[in-house]
Motif scaffolding. Structure first.
Motif, PDB file in Angstrom:
ATOM      1  N   CYS A  96       0.513  -1.397   0.060  1.00  0.00           N
ATOM      2  CA  CYS A  96      -0.071   0.255  -0.119  1.00  0.00           C
ATOM      3  C   CYS A  96       0.923   1.187   0.094  1.00  0.00           C
ATOM      4  O   CYS A  96       1.987   1.600   0.602  1.00  0.00           O
ATOM      5  N   HIS A  98       0.183   3.886   1.361  1.00  0.00           N
ATOM      6  CA  HIS A  98       0.113   4.631   2.440  1.00  0.00           C
ATOM      7  C   HIS A  98       1.514   4.332   3.375  1.00  0.00           C
ATOM      8  O   HIS A  98       2.196   4.878   3.351  1.00  0.00           O
ATOM      9  N   ARG A  99       1.361   3.441   4.090  1.00  0.00           N
ATOM     10  CA  ARG A  99       2.448   2.801   5.044  1.00  0.00           C
ATOM     11  C   ARG A  99       2.805   1.512   4.639  1.00  0.00           C
ATOM     12  O   ARG A  99       3.573   0.493   5.585  1.00  0.00           O
ATOM     13  N   GLY A 101       1.121  -1.530   3.827  1.00  0.00           N
ATOM     14  CA  GLY A 101       0.374  -2.700   4.107  1.00  0.00           C
ATOM     15  C   GLY A 101       0.175  -3.666   2.929  1.00  0.00           C
ATOM     16  O   GLY A 101       0.345  -3.230   1.780  1.00  0.00           O
ATOM     17  N   CYS A 117      -6.751  -1.698   1.245  1.00  0.00           N
ATOM     18  CA  CYS A 117      -5.948  -2.357   2.058  1.00  0.00           C
ATOM     19  C   CYS A 117      -6.459  -2.370   3.485  1.00  0.00           C
ATOM     20  O   CYS A 117      -7.081  -1.696   4.021  1.00  0.00           O
ATOM     21  N   PHE A 119      -5.049  -2.251   6.540  1.00  0.00           N
ATOM     22  CA  PHE A 119      -4.846  -1.442   7.404  1.00  0.00           C
ATOM     23  C   PHE A 119      -5.469   0.020   7.775  1.00  0.00           C
ATOM     24  O   PHE A 119      -6.103   0.146   8.965  1.00  0.00           O
ATOM     25  N   HIS A 120      -5.668   0.668   6.883  1.00  0.00           N
ATOM     26  CA  HIS A 120      -6.556   1.849   6.920  1.00  0.00           C
ATOM     27  C   HIS A 120      -7.599   2.043   5.778  1.00  0.00           C
ATOM     28  O   HIS A 120      -8.093   3.232   5.442  1.00  0.00           O
ATOM     29  N   TRP A 122      -7.113   2.211   2.466  1.00  0.00           N
ATOM     30  CA  TRP A 122      -6.905   3.101   1.289  1.00  0.00           C
ATOM     31  C   TRP A 122      -7.607   2.014   0.201  1.00  0.00           C
ATOM     32  O   TRP A 122      -7.181   0.651   0.227  1.00  0.00           O
TER      33      TRP A 122
END
Ligand code: FES
Ligand SMILES: [Fe+2]
Length: 387
Positions: A96, A98-99, A101, A117, A119-120, A122
């Motif tokens: 991902c 973002h960070r 994932g 994703c 994790f959050h 996205w």
């Protein structure tokens, strides 16, 4: 495989059988044990064979419709392979933006043709574009969203095979990578096959030791004395090399009876397990309308991960058909998993002890010699000059 090639393979085999001969390599191969044990050699393989060069990720059957996806770790690079809305196979880094994932694991069909994703949340379209940042649009307003799609990797689909490259975005020449194999797979109808099941197993040996066992049947009379030797010949062996790739059928004893029937009725797959190796790590094994695809890699020199998939001409729609395929899959894993790979785990221990500096392949182990020579060439070759 075209019928004429099948007929000629049977003739070659029967001729060897009559004369008590077999295909022979020009010379024996003395191979340093270090190719199976050395960490630097292993890193070179990872970079040259898995990352800079394309590998077989799966078959068209793994992506039956737009939105289908599967994941594959190639040279320790996590990839997400999808079929986009236009029907094109695409590969992305499975990370991902973002960070980092992991977007997905395994295989499936993207609901609403998007990936979320875990994790959050996205959200990405099946063509990799970032389409939503739930709950925090404002927090990321400064980002150009169009530049935050999944990182794409090269991907090609040819003769029902999906090839990906873990790094770089140069073009992939599927026809060249599947040289000598694409025609056979197409003639057998593989591009229209269906995925049945995929299983992953791990072994305490180098990936090449696992592949070595597929590329000679010399050991069948000994290691598989009780299991498959009653049905399969150990020798003669015939093989055909095509650039890096090769074809190596292992013959059933029933092939002897073929001489009594007209050539027009000969079906090689009824009397042999047809095998193709596609460099560096894919082994296709075909018998009677069933195709197993093995892919091997080593997370470290003395470990091997084997991913095995079964594909069939028709989807299994009845319980009977499903049970029969489960049995075929179990048998495939059983012979390799109870006899070949445990033997190679012991070989790995011997080689790892450094007490045995080299092993030797006989001239009869001609396909295995081709395999190791081809790897040597690929490791020595500059992939940028490969095209
Ligand atoms: S890491 Fe994927 S949404 Fe945060
Ligand atoms: Fe074997």
């Amino acid at each position: 495989m075209h019928h004429l090639d099948q007929v000629s393979a049977v003739h070659r085999f029967l001729e060897h059988l009559r004369n008590a001969t077999t295909d022979l390599a020009p010379a024996v191969l003395r191979l340093p044990a270090s190719v199976y044990t050395d960490a630097a050699h292993h890193r070179r393989e990872r970079d040259r064979l898995w990352r800079e060069r394309p590998v077989v990720a799966g078959l068209s059957a793994d992506l039956p419709e737009p939105g289908s996806w599967f994941t594959a770790d190639v040279g320790a690079v996590p990839l997400l392979v999808t079929r986009d809305a236009d029907g094109r196979a695409r590969a992305f880094v499975n990370g991902c933006r973002h960070r980092g994932g992991r977007i997905a694991d395994g295989r499936g069909r993207a609901e609403g043709r998007v990936f979320r994703c875990p994790f959050h949340s996205w959200t990405y379209a099946i063509d990799g574009c970032l389409v939503a940042i739930p709950e925090a649009e404002d927090a990321f307003a400064a980002l150009d969203r169009s530049a935050f799609g999944l990182h794409e990797r090269s991907c090609a689909e040819h003769a029902g095979v999906i090839l990906v490259r873990a790094v770089g975005d140069g073009p992939l020449d599927g026809a060249d990578l599947l040289r000598g194999v694409a025609g056979d797979l197409t003639a057998l109808g593989i591009p229209d096959y269906h995925h049945f099941e995929t299983k992953t197993t791990e072994w305490k040996c180098n990936w090449k030791l696992a592949l070595d066992t597929f590329l000679e049947s010399y050991h069948v009379f000994s290691l598989h004395r009780e299991s498959v030797h009653p049905w399969y010949f150990s020798q003669p062996m015939i093989y055909d090399g095509f650039g890096s790739n090769l074809r190596f059928p292992v013959f059933r004893r029933t092939v002897e009876k073929l001489a009594e029937s007209p050539e027009s009725t000969w079906e090689l797959a009824d009397h042999a397990t047809l095998q193709w190796w596609v460099a560096p790590n894919a082994l296709f094994s075909y018998t009677r309308d069933e195709l197993f695809l093995w892919r091997f890699h080593s997370p470290r020199p003395d470990r091997c991960v084997a991913v095995t998939s079964l594909y069939t001409r028709s989807p299994a729609t009845t319980e009977d058909a499903t049970n029969r395929l489960e049995e075929a899959f179990a048998l495939q894993l059983q012979v390799a998993g109870r006899e070949d790979f445990p033997m190679q785990e012991k070989v790995q221990e011997v080689l790892g002890s450094r007490a045995l500096p080299e092993i030797v392949f006989g001239r009869n182990e001609v396909a295995a010699i081709h395999f190791h020579r081809a790897l040597e060439d690929l490791l020595a070759h500059d992939p940028e000059g490969d095209g």
